[in-house]
Design a protein around this motif. Structure first.
Motif, PDB file in Angstrom:
ATOM      1  N   ALA A 129       0.881  -1.116   0.042  1.00 40.58           N
ATOM      2  CA  ALA A 129       0.120   0.223  -0.123  1.00 40.58           C
ATOM      3  C   ALA A 129       0.751   1.411   0.099  1.00 40.58           C
ATOM      4  CB  ALA A 129      -0.887   0.046   1.135  1.00 40.58           C
ATOM      5  N   PHE A 130       2.142   1.152   0.684  1.00 38.43           N
ATOM      6  CA  PHE A 130       2.911   2.294   0.882  1.00 38.43           C
ATOM      7  C   PHE A 130       4.299   2.048   0.514  1.00 38.43           C
ATOM      8  CE2 PHE A 130      -0.524   2.571   4.171  1.00 38.43           C
ATOM      9  CZ  PHE A 130      -1.210   3.644   3.536  1.00 38.43           C
ATOM     10  N   PRO A 131       4.603   1.879  -0.765  1.00 37.57           N
ATOM     11  CA  PRO A 131       5.951   1.387  -1.295  1.00 37.57           C
ATOM     12  C   PRO A 131       7.117   2.156  -0.640  1.00 37.57           C
ATOM     13  CG  PRO A 131       4.684   1.504  -2.946  1.00 37.57           C
ATOM     14  CD  PRO A 131       3.795   2.069  -1.938  1.00 37.57           C
ATOM     15  N   ALA A 132       6.877   3.459  -0.441  1.00 35.30           N
ATOM     16  CA  ALA A 132       8.182   4.302   0.024  1.00 35.30           C
ATOM     17  C   ALA A 132       8.537   3.776   1.347  1.00 35.30           C
ATOM     18  CB  ALA A 132       7.465   5.672   0.135  1.00 35.30           C
ATOM     19  N   LEU A 133       7.482   3.117   2.215  1.00 33.85           N
ATOM     20  CA  LEU A 133       8.010   2.648   3.658  1.00 33.85           C
ATOM     21  C   LEU A 133       8.937   1.352   3.508  1.00 33.85           C
ATOM     22  CD1 LEU A 133       4.726   3.104   5.585  1.00 33.85           C
ATOM     23  CD2 LEU A 133       6.830   4.485   5.662  1.00 33.85           C
ATOM     24  N   GLY A 134       9.174   0.814   2.346  1.00 29.52           N
ATOM     25  CA  GLY A 134      10.198  -0.422   2.230  1.00 29.52           C
ATOM     26  C   GLY A 134      11.418  -0.219   2.476  1.00 29.52           C
ATOM     27  N   TRP A 135      12.167   1.070   2.269  1.00 25.37           N
ATOM     28  CA  TRP A 135      13.226   1.258   2.614  1.00 25.37           C
ATOM     29  C   TRP A 135      13.379   0.883   4.051  1.00 25.37           C
ATOM     30  CZ3 TRP A 135      14.906   4.967   6.271  1.00 25.37           C
ATOM     31  CH2 TRP A 135      13.969   5.627   6.675  1.00 25.37           C
ATOM     32  N   PHE A 136      12.726   1.278   4.795  1.00 21.49           N
ATOM     33  CA  PHE A 136      12.880   1.177   6.318  1.00 21.49           C
ATOM     34  C   PHE A 136      12.319  -0.275   6.758  1.00 21.49           C
ATOM     35  CE2 PHE A 136      10.633   1.700  10.616  1.00 21.49           C
ATOM     36  CZ  PHE A 136      12.144   2.044  11.439  1.00 21.49           C
ATOM     37  N   LEU A 137      11.227  -0.648   6.458  1.00 20.88           N
ATOM     38  CA  LEU A 137      10.635  -2.227   6.761  1.00 20.88           C
ATOM     39  C   LEU A 137      11.364  -3.359   6.438  1.00 20.88           C
ATOM     40  CD1 LEU A 137       6.661  -1.104   6.375  1.00 20.88           C
ATOM     41  CD2 LEU A 137       8.283  -1.126   8.383  1.00 20.88           C
ATOM     42  N   LEU A 138      11.846  -3.295   5.274  1.00 19.18           N
ATOM     43  CA  LEU A 138      12.704  -4.470   4.835  1.00 19.18           C
ATOM     44  C   LEU A 138      13.653  -4.713   5.739  1.00 19.18           C
ATOM     45  CD1 LEU A 138      12.096  -4.210   0.936  1.00 19.18           C
ATOM     46  CD2 LEU A 138      11.094  -5.789   2.265  1.00 19.18           C
ATOM     47  N   PRO A 139      14.716  -3.737   5.886  1.00 18.36           N
ATOM     48  CA  PRO A 139      15.716  -4.045   6.785  1.00 18.36           C
ATOM     49  C   PRO A 139      15.272  -4.405   8.135  1.00 18.36           C
ATOM     50  CG  PRO A 139      16.185  -1.986   5.516  1.00 18.36           C
ATOM     51  CD  PRO A 139      14.758  -2.507   5.363  1.00 18.36           C
ATOM     52  N   PHE A 140      14.414  -3.727   8.564  1.00 23.43           N
ATOM     53  CA  PHE A 140      13.839  -4.304   9.953  1.00 23.43           C
ATOM     54  C   PHE A 140      13.296  -5.572   9.975  1.00 23.43           C
ATOM     55  CE2 PHE A 140      10.616  -4.652  13.262  1.00 23.43           C
ATOM     56  CZ  PHE A 140      11.323  -4.209  14.501  1.00 23.43           C
ATOM     57  N   THR A 141      12.675  -5.974   8.920  1.00 24.14           N
ATOM     58  CA  THR A 141      12.132  -7.442   9.005  1.00 24.14           C
ATOM     59  C   THR A 141      13.271  -8.325   8.657  1.00 24.14           C
ATOM     60  OG1 THR A 141      10.215  -6.731   7.802  1.00 24.14           O
ATOM     61  CG2 THR A 141      10.957  -8.987   7.431  1.00 24.14           C
ATOM     62  N   VAL A 142      14.547  -8.022   7.993  1.00 20.75           N
ATOM     63  CA  VAL A 142      15.484  -8.989   8.092  1.00 20.75           C
ATOM     64  C   VAL A 142      16.423  -8.773   9.310  1.00 20.75           C
ATOM     65  CG1 VAL A 142      18.122  -9.270   6.980  1.00 20.75           C
ATOM     66  CG2 VAL A 142      16.104  -8.593   5.530  1.00 20.75           C
ATOM     67  N   LEU A 143      16.291  -7.676   9.997  1.00 15.50           N
ATOM     68  CA  LEU A 143      17.012  -7.885  11.334  1.00 15.50           C
ATOM     69  C   LEU A 143      16.243  -8.627  12.405  1.00 15.50           C
ATOM     70  CD1 LEU A 143      18.248  -4.194  11.583  1.00 15.50           C
ATOM     71  CD2 LEU A 143      19.749  -6.274  11.396  1.00 15.50           C
ATOM     72  N   THR A 144      14.571  -8.524  12.328  1.00 15.18           N
ATOM     73  CA  THR A 144      14.041  -9.371  13.285  1.00 15.18           C
ATOM     74  C   THR A 144      14.257 -10.939  12.915  1.00 15.18           C
ATOM     75  OG1 THR A 144      12.315  -7.678  13.149  1.00 15.18           O
ATOM     76  CG2 THR A 144      11.600  -9.758  13.918  1.00 15.18           C
ATOM     77  N   ALA A 145      14.306 -11.162  11.772  1.00 18.38           N
ATOM     78  CA  ALA A 145      14.383 -12.661  11.331  1.00 18.38           C
ATOM     79  C   ALA A 145      15.945 -13.183  11.845  1.00 18.38           C
ATOM     80  CB  ALA A 145      14.176 -12.899   9.995  1.00 18.38           C
TER      81      ALA A 145
END
Length: 180
Positions: A129-145
């Motif tokens: 829905a909000f592609p611009a948030l990917g720059w922040f959410l993708l690294p956070f997701t990888v760090l969480t995993a």
């Protein structure tokens, strides 16, 4: 590949070896503390904050995305708890005495990683829905995993299959769309 006892044992050995290698980082205090904070945030706090902020920042579309996240979140908890109840896979630190425990576990079972399931699922929902948030959410997701293996709480396969379940839920559970 034919899945027989030998191939399953080989995958389990590789899984444990990779878990040991990644978990070595837990021996460094700053690394352990960093990933403990990431894991703590990934246990809902960060995602609940996103669900509250999206409607404020994006109005109706943000509310729709937050409701979709909430629905998927409830389903994600039900799915991973059911799988954990059926599989009863012990956490790495319980099976391997040389695995360092870097944070308190939420329950006793390892498979699948609920943190990863939700991080991947929520990231897909938000970024669609909000592609611009990917720059922040993708690294956070990888760090969480990554945090789940570094902290000795999950095997890499727990994380990979948690991610796969998160993808499946994000792509199959219909989102909320309000009439214009």
């Amino acid at each position: 590949m034919v899945w027989n006892v030998e191939s399953v044992q080989r995958v389990a050995a590789l899984d444990a070896a990779l878990c040991h290698r990644v978990n070595r980082a837990c021996g460094v205090t700053a690394v352990r503390q960093f990933f403990a904070v990431v894991s703590w945030l990934g246990n809902g706090k960060f995602w609940y904050a996103m669900m509250l902020m999206l409607p404020l920042a994006a109005g109706q579309r943000g509310l729709e995305v937050s409701l979709h996240m909430a629905l998927c979140g409830v389903l994600g908890v039900a799915v991973y708890k059911l799988i954990k109840h059926v599989t009863h896979r012990p956490r790495p630190y319980m099976t391997h005495t040389d695995i360092l425990l870097g944070a308190a576990p939420l329950d006793q079972f390892s498979f699948p990683s609920g943190h990863t399931l939700h991080a991947v699922m929520f990231t897909i929902i938000i970024v669609s829905a909000f592609p611009a948030l990917g720059w922040f959410l993708l690294p956070f997701t990888v760090l969480t995993a990554t945090s789940r293996v570094v902290l000795g709480l999950h095997y890499p396969t727990d994380v990979l299959l948690g991610a796969a379940i998160g993808i499946l839920l994000a792509l199959t559970v219909p989102g909320m769309t309000w009439p214009a």
